[in-house]
Design an enzyme around this catalytic site. Structure first.
Site, mmCIF file in Angstrom:
data_model
loop_
_atom_site.group_PDB
_atom_site.id
_atom_site.type_symbol
_atom_site.label_atom_id
_atom_site.label_comp_id
_atom_site.label_asym_id
_atom_site.label_seq_id
_atom_site.Cartn_x
_atom_site.Cartn_y
_atom_site.Cartn_z
ATOM 1 N N GLU A 141 71.046 -29.258 34.490
ATOM 2 C CA GLU A 141 71.240 -29.331 33.108
ATOM 3 C C GLU A 141 70.000 -28.284 32.613
ATOM 4 O O GLU A 141 68.588 -28.544 32.915
ATOM 5 C CB GLU A 141 70.900 -30.656 32.550
ATOM 6 N N LYS A 162 62.535 -34.698 44.455
ATOM 7 C CA LYS A 162 61.299 -33.817 44.482
ATOM 8 C C LYS A 162 60.763 -34.072 43.264
ATOM 9 O O LYS A 162 61.404 -33.983 42.253
ATOM 10 C CB LYS A 162 62.317 -32.492 44.499
ATOM 11 N N GLY A 172 65.760 -28.946 33.796
ATOM 12 C CA GLY A 172 64.639 -27.999 33.806
ATOM 13 C C GLY A 172 65.196 -26.559 33.319
ATOM 14 O O GLY A 172 65.957 -26.734 32.329
ATOM 15 N N SER A 173 64.306 -25.646 33.617
ATOM 16 C CA SER A 173 64.619 -24.187 33.228
ATOM 17 C C SER A 173 65.802 -23.454 33.388
ATOM 18 O O SER A 173 66.265 -24.005 34.555
ATOM 19 C CB SER A 173 63.268 -23.423 33.358
ATOM 20 N N ARG A 174 66.254 -22.501 32.937
ATOM 21 C CA ARG A 174 67.412 -21.840 33.170
ATOM 22 C C ARG A 174 67.283 -21.250 34.428
ATOM 23 O O ARG A 174 68.213 -21.085 35.354
ATOM 24 C CB ARG A 174 67.846 -20.939 31.991
ATOM 25 N N GLY A 180 65.069 -21.958 36.680
ATOM 26 C CA GLY A 180 65.061 -22.774 37.787
ATOM 27 C C GLY A 180 66.180 -23.263 38.343
ATOM 28 O O GLY A 180 66.697 -23.231 39.602
ATOM 29 N N GLY A 181 67.087 -23.704 37.401
ATOM 30 C CA GLY A 181 68.699 -23.902 37.720
ATOM 31 C C GLY A 181 69.416 -22.907 38.370
ATOM 32 O O GLY A 181 70.069 -23.264 39.503
ATOM 33 N N CYS A 216 66.268 -31.419 25.407
ATOM 34 C CA CYS A 216 67.373 -30.534 25.657
ATOM 35 C C CYS A 216 68.328 -30.478 24.519
ATOM 36 O O CYS A 216 69.048 -29.417 24.312
ATOM 37 C CB CYS A 216 68.053 -30.896 26.945
ATOM 38 N N GLU A 269 66.953 -20.409 23.894
ATOM 39 C CA GLU A 269 66.063 -21.474 23.620
ATOM 40 C C GLU A 269 64.561 -21.139 23.526
ATOM 41 O O GLU A 269 64.111 -20.621 24.234
ATOM 42 C CB GLU A 269 66.314 -22.375 24.849
HETATM 43 P P1 NAP Z 1 61.311 -25.737 35.666
HETATM 44 O O1 NAP Z 1 60.178 -24.873 35.875
HETATM 45 O O2 NAP Z 1 62.511 -25.323 35.757
HETATM 46 O O3 NAP Z 1 60.944 -27.049 37.097
HETATM 47 C C1 NAP Z 1 61.729 -27.974 37.479
HETATM 48 C C2 NAP Z 1 61.636 -28.327 38.901
HETATM 49 O O4 NAP Z 1 62.378 -27.439 39.355
HETATM 50 C C3 NAP Z 1 60.241 -28.213 39.433
HETATM 51 O O5 NAP Z 1 59.977 -29.358 40.144
HETATM 52 C C4 NAP Z 1 60.203 -27.102 40.023
HETATM 53 O O6 NAP Z 1 59.195 -27.003 41.131
HETATM 54 C C5 NAP Z 1 61.704 -26.740 40.605
HETATM 55 N N1 NAP Z 1 61.854 -25.476 40.490
HETATM 56 C C6 NAP Z 1 61.786 -24.191 39.504
HETATM 57 N N2 NAP Z 1 62.089 -23.135 39.999
HETATM 58 C C7 NAP Z 1 62.428 -23.209 41.237
HETATM 59 C C8 NAP Z 1 63.045 -22.233 42.293
HETATM 60 N N3 NAP Z 1 63.172 -21.099 41.955
HETATM 61 N N4 NAP Z 1 63.241 -22.988 43.373
HETATM 62 C C9 NAP Z 1 63.268 -24.295 43.584
HETATM 63 N N5 NAP Z 1 62.544 -25.032 42.566
HETATM 64 C C10 NAP Z 1 62.433 -24.543 41.607
HETATM 65 O O7 NAP Z 1 61.208 -26.471 34.506
HETATM 66 P P2 NAP Z 1 59.886 -27.536 33.865
HETATM 67 O O8 NAP Z 1 58.320 -27.407 34.528
HETATM 68 O O9 NAP Z 1 60.350 -28.750 33.378
HETATM 69 O O10 NAP Z 1 59.735 -26.409 32.346
HETATM 70 C C11 NAP Z 1 59.599 -25.287 32.302
HETATM 71 C C12 NAP Z 1 60.511 -24.603 31.217
HETATM 72 O O11 NAP Z 1 61.740 -25.271 31.408
HETATM 73 C C13 NAP Z 1 60.229 -25.301 29.770
HETATM 74 O O12 NAP Z 1 59.302 -24.373 29.127
HETATM 75 C C14 NAP Z 1 61.633 -25.169 29.176
HETATM 76 O O13 NAP Z 1 61.873 -23.921 28.732
HETATM 77 C C15 NAP Z 1 62.599 -25.339 30.289
HETATM 78 N N6 NAP Z 1 62.883 -26.791 30.183
HETATM 79 C C16 NAP Z 1 64.205 -27.243 29.728
HETATM 80 C C17 NAP Z 1 64.770 -28.413 29.488
HETATM 81 C C18 NAP Z 1 66.220 -28.741 28.962
HETATM 82 O O14 NAP Z 1 66.608 -29.886 29.020
HETATM 83 N N7 NAP Z 1 66.674 -27.580 28.421
HETATM 84 C C19 NAP Z 1 63.904 -29.294 30.206
HETATM 85 C C20 NAP Z 1 62.876 -29.213 30.754
HETATM 86 C C21 NAP Z 1 62.414 -27.777 30.723
HETATM 87 P P3 NAP Z 1 57.715 -26.565 41.087
HETATM 88 O O15 NAP Z 1 57.230 -27.270 39.717
HETATM 89 O O16 NAP Z 1 57.019 -26.824 42.107
HETATM 90 O O17 NAP Z 1 57.759 -25.008 40.578
#
Ligand code: NAP
Length: 522
Positions: free
Chosen positions: A265, A184, A241-243, A245-246, A301, A391
């Site tokens: 992660e 994805k 990605g985000s907490r 989303g995960g 991260c 974070e």
């Molecule tokens: P994200 O919002 O979690 O998105 C990552 C992926 O997951 C995207 O493809 C997103 O799709 C998908 N997703 C998110 N929520 C979902 C849900 N409820 N159901 C299904 N799929 C979902 O992360 P991000 O865009 O990379 O960054 C946002 C925030 O995440 C950052 O500001 C940061 O706080 C955190 N982050 C943390 C780390 C780490 O390693 N600790 C790394 C990256 C980001 P869509 O884009 O289509 O929504």
């Protein structure tokens, strides 16, 4: 390469139908061509059908054949390095050096997994011979090893457009294990994903692999991401990605009739403990710390988001950190969402009465720029407000004053699961703070001694994992060869003749791999 803006579904292209989007250059705000068509649930169904079909064939490929496939992917990616670098830096604002470095790491990972599966011992084959005459009951012949799970869904990471995206560590370990991969894409770097996806597809064709061993879908996480995780043929998920989303994906996977593992992660503040003796060498530590904090605009991260030290020398250390941080310039973050989340997190911390601002490189809160920020607080205030340990994804850190071993231990005990925990210590500190290391071992996947957490080495011994919420399951790693078993399960063959066994378990050991036979490692 002529980017088409359409998903790769096996050997075909997607036709969209669920909206469209364009990548945005985070430095200029300008939209980048082409338009990317979002897929709907029909494409999810087709990618899963192809992956299921491919699994039956791909799982039977030898380690050598799969290794050739992984090396061919790496070669194909190497061949389009210039296109990757140009598009990736336009989509992410990452400098050229970082893009090239990440490309190198991605290909290195693919080749490392290729070496692992070509050698073959990773399957951990175990043989217990039958003892028909054993009393009171006879013992059967039992043989077991790791086998692939089935189709795996990988979510591209915004902060690793190559190394944790289309052909990154999650995909490489899943392919190495014998699993087809459906990716994805992340909306912030679709062009980079398409270039790498096209390289993977070329490798699929060159190596004669079944087309469904790889698909790349563009579209929304909440529609196709969720549909993929719910799909009955999908057997595991890799996510960075985000907490939020995960967690959403973990909940979806757990609610299935047949729950599946989600290797997510998510978030980590990577505490750095500076013990009193080490604090005397604060100048070098301050330099290393600020370098680690601001590397890649703090979008790692493993960024050190928390520093814990005693009272002595702390204000001089904080002064050095503040002065070094103030010399750094604000820089562009990966995408608008990450920048606004960073500004919101810094704003929330600034608003706390018990927190002081030690350094604050100003950047317009409405912009995609982020400046380094260092806050300070006391151990008592930190322990009274759990949200201080959240974070702040970006170049921000909180310095906590914890005087004496008991306060430091209390802060360490209060922490959630982490990817890393770092200790700066001298010989003398080691005796005094031995209990701290024992607490940190329960909290983190990787312990760093007199170093800094950013810069994760890709090697056999690496552990990039940790208790929740650092990851969904701290029992494994997403970096390094050990990551392969995340996409496998153990199978035991009892009483089987040689000709019905996988080659790894055949009596004569035709592959010459290391095995445990009747309890003895050979
Ligand atoms: P994200 O919002 O979690 O998105 C990552 C992926 O997951 C995207 O493809 C997103 O799709 C998908 N997703 C998110 N929520 C979902 C849900 N409820 N159901 C299904 N799929 C979902 O992360 P991000 O865009 O990379 O960054 C946002 C925030 O995440 C950052 O500001 C940061 O706080 C955190 N982050 C943390 C780390 C780490 O390693 N600790 C790394 C990256 C980001 P869509 O884009 O289509 O929504």
């Amino acid at each position: 390469m002529d980017l088409q803006g359409r998903s790769l579904i096996g050997a075909a292209r997607g036709s969209g139908g669920a909206g469209e989007s364009k990548a945005v250059n985070p430095t200029t705000g300008e939209e980048l061509e082409p338009v990317y068509l979002s897929e709907g649930e029909e494409s999810v169904e087709e990618a899963c059908r192809l992956a299921t079909e491919a699994f039956l064939e791909y799982r039977e490929k030898s380690g050598k054949e799969k290794a050739t496939f992984l090396r061919t992917i790496a070669d194909e990616i190497d061949a389009v390095e210039e296109e990757i670098v140009a598009r990736m830096s336009a989509e992410t604002a990452l400098p050229e050096g970082r893009c090239r470095g990440e490309k190198g790491r991605t290909c290195f990972q693919l080749r490392l997994f290729a070496d692992l599966i070509e050698e073959g011992s990773w399957v951990d084959a175990r043989i217990d011979h039958a003892e028909p005459d054993r009393a009171p009951l006879s013992k059967p012949d039992c043989r077991s090893m790791w086998r692939p799970l089935g189709p795996v869904v990988v979510f591209c990471a915004s902060n690793f457009p190559l190394a944790y995206s289309v052909a990154g560590g999650d995909s490489a370990s899943a392919w190495a294990a014998g699993c087809p991969v459906i990716v994805k894409a992340h909306a912030s770097h679709p062009g980079t994903a398409e270039i790498v996806g096209t390289a993977v597809r070329a490798a699929v064709a060159k190596c004669g692999m079944p087309e469904g061993v790889f698909s790349l879908l563009f579209g929304s996480g909440r529609t196709i991401g969720q549909a993929l995780v719910k799909h009955p043929q999908v057997r595991a998920v890799g996510f960075t990605g985000s907490r939020a989303g995960g967690r959403a994906l973990m909940d979806t996977a757990a609610a299935r009739a047949e729950p599946i593992p989600v290797w997510a992660e998510m978030s980590s503040v990577n505490p750095v403990f500076i013990l009193p003796g080490a604090m005397k060498e604060r100048e070098a530590i301050a330099q290393g710390f600020v370098g680690s904090l601001t590397l890649g605009v703090g979008q790692f991260c493993t960024n050190p988001g928390l520093v814990i030290s005693g009272r002595e020398g702390r204000s001089a250390f904080a002064g050095q950190v503040a002065s070094l941080a103030s010399e750094t310039a604000p820089a562009t973050m990966l995408h608008k969402g990450i920048a606004s989340a960073y500004h919101a997190a810094v704003g929330a911390m600034t608003a706390k009465d018990a927190v002081e601002s030690l350094a604050h490189v100003e950047a317009d809160a409405g912009s995609r720029l982020a400046g380094a920020v260092v806050f300070g607080t006391s151990a008592d205030d930190f322990l009274a407000d759990q949200s201080m340990a959240d974070e702040m994804f970006g170049p921000a850190s909180l310095m906590v004053e914890a005087e004496g071993e008991e306060r430091m231990l209390a802060v360490a005990e209060s922490l959630e699961g982490q990817l890393t925990a770092t200790v700066h210590a001298t010989e003398e500190d080691r005796e005094q703070f031995s209990r701290l290391i024992a607490v940190l071992e329960r909290k983190a996947g990787r312990l760093v001694y007199n170093g800094f957490p950013t810069g994760v080495e890709v090697c056999h011994a690496m552990v990039h994992g940790g208790p929740a919420p650092a990851t969904s399951d701290g029992s494994s790693t997403s970096v390094g060869p050990r990551a392969i078993t995340r996409f496998t399960r153990l199978v035991c063959w009892q009483g089987f003749p040689d000709d019905l066994l996988p080659e790894e378990l055949v009596e004569e050991n035709p592959l010459g791999i290391s095995r445990i036979v009747d309890g003895v490692r050979g």
